[in-house]
Enzyme design. Structure first.
Site, mmCIF file in Angstrom:
data_model
loop_
_atom_site.group_PDB
_atom_site.id
_atom_site.type_symbol
_atom_site.label_atom_id
_atom_site.label_comp_id
_atom_site.label_asym_id
_atom_site.label_seq_id
_atom_site.Cartn_x
_atom_site.Cartn_y
_atom_site.Cartn_z
ATOM 1 N N SER A 134 0.798 -1.223 0.000
ATOM 2 C CA SER A 134 0.000 0.000 0.000
ATOM 3 C C SER A 134 0.833 1.276 0.000
ATOM 4 C CB SER A 134 -0.951 0.011 1.198
ATOM 5 O OG SER A 134 -0.225 -0.107 2.413
ATOM 6 N N GLY A 161 -1.945 -4.319 0.638
ATOM 7 C CA GLY A 161 -2.163 -5.508 1.436
ATOM 8 C C GLY A 161 -1.263 -6.671 1.102
ATOM 9 N N ASN A 167 3.305 -5.924 5.775
ATOM 10 C CA ASN A 167 2.106 -6.714 6.034
ATOM 11 C C ASN A 167 2.430 -8.080 6.641
ATOM 12 O OD1 ASN A 167 -0.109 -4.982 5.213
ATOM 13 N ND2 ASN A 167 0.726 -5.142 3.159
ATOM 14 N N ASP A 201 -6.488 7.186 9.103
ATOM 15 C CA ASP A 201 -6.289 5.848 9.679
ATOM 16 C C ASP A 201 -5.007 5.754 10.497
ATOM 17 O OD1 ASP A 201 -4.257 5.757 7.785
ATOM 18 O OD2 ASP A 201 -5.214 4.229 6.541
ATOM 19 N N HIS A 259 -1.437 5.139 6.810
ATOM 20 C CA HIS A 259 -0.931 5.440 5.484
ATOM 21 C C HIS A 259 -0.548 6.909 5.367
ATOM 22 C CE1 HIS A 259 -3.333 1.747 4.893
ATOM 23 N NE2 HIS A 259 -2.339 1.450 4.067
#
Length: 211
Positions: free
Chosen positions: A36, A73, A102, A186, A189
């Site tokens: 991402s 992801g 991840n 969030d 990011h």
């Protein structure tokens, strides 16, 4: 404060138009295989560090074309499984591997992350590409031992594969005092304003490979 990745929606950013241009012009390809942080998650198209890289190459009159094969992801296992097709399709001169965050988020064994990254780096080199391994860090709540070992595995992979290394993609972003002002709501990011700095972190490893 250091941050980790989230599992975003799967979305490949590989550009068919860029591929056609590469085939027509013979321009050397820089293939970015990431997650991402490289797939412009939550950003306006064209504002992520990979898109900014293409703009910088043009400004510096470098002939290279960037193909962004990053998927939000993605894990090192996923990257390893899809790399052979990407190598055959794009025949890159340089491969930038930006994966691993991840794996940590999912609690996968460090040994598997290391093995996958090393296999990717070696496969890219066997295909004739130069390789850059992009390092990542995890927050302190993962535990100091795990955080140290995770950070170190990128250095180890780069050394074993004789690849270039970006020690920490989010240096100057996730480790600054006002870090949360540089991230999306969030708190995972980075905002668009962080991506020029991310490119600046990659550039010293990439520039010597451009010829």
């Amino acid at each position: 404060m250091l941050v980790h990745f989230s599992l975003g929606a799967l979305a490949s950013r590989a550009s068919g138009a860029a591929t056609a241009t590469n085939a027509a012009t013979g321009a050397p390809v820089i293939l970015v295989v990431g997650d991402s942080l490289s797939a412009e998650y939550g950003l306006k198209a064209g504002t992520g560090w990979v898109a900014l890289l293409q703009a910088r190459l043009a400004e510096q009159k470098k002939p290279h074309r960037v193909v962004n094969a990053s998927i939000s992801g993605d894990t090192t296992s996923g990257g390893r499984s899809r790399l052979p097709v990407a190598l055959r399709t794009h025949k890159p001169a340089i491969v930038i591997i930006e994966l691993g965050g991840n794996d940590a988020l999912r609690g996968l064994p460090l040994s598997s992350t290391r093995d996958n990254l090393l296999a990717m780096a070696r496969a890219a080199k066997e295909a004739g590409a130069q390789v850059i391994v992009v390092g990542m860090q995890v927050p302190p709540n993962y535990g100091s031992s795990y955080a140290r070992d995770f950070e170190g595995l990128f250095t180890e992979v780069a050394r074993q594969a004789k690849a270039a290394l970006v020690p920490f993609l989010l240096k100057g972003v996730a480790d600054r005092a006002d870090a949360m002002d540089w991230f999306q709501p969030d708190r995972i990011h980075p905002l668009a304003k962080a991506h020029p700095r991310m490119l600046d972190n990659v550039w010293p490893a990439l520039k010597p490979l451009l010829g």
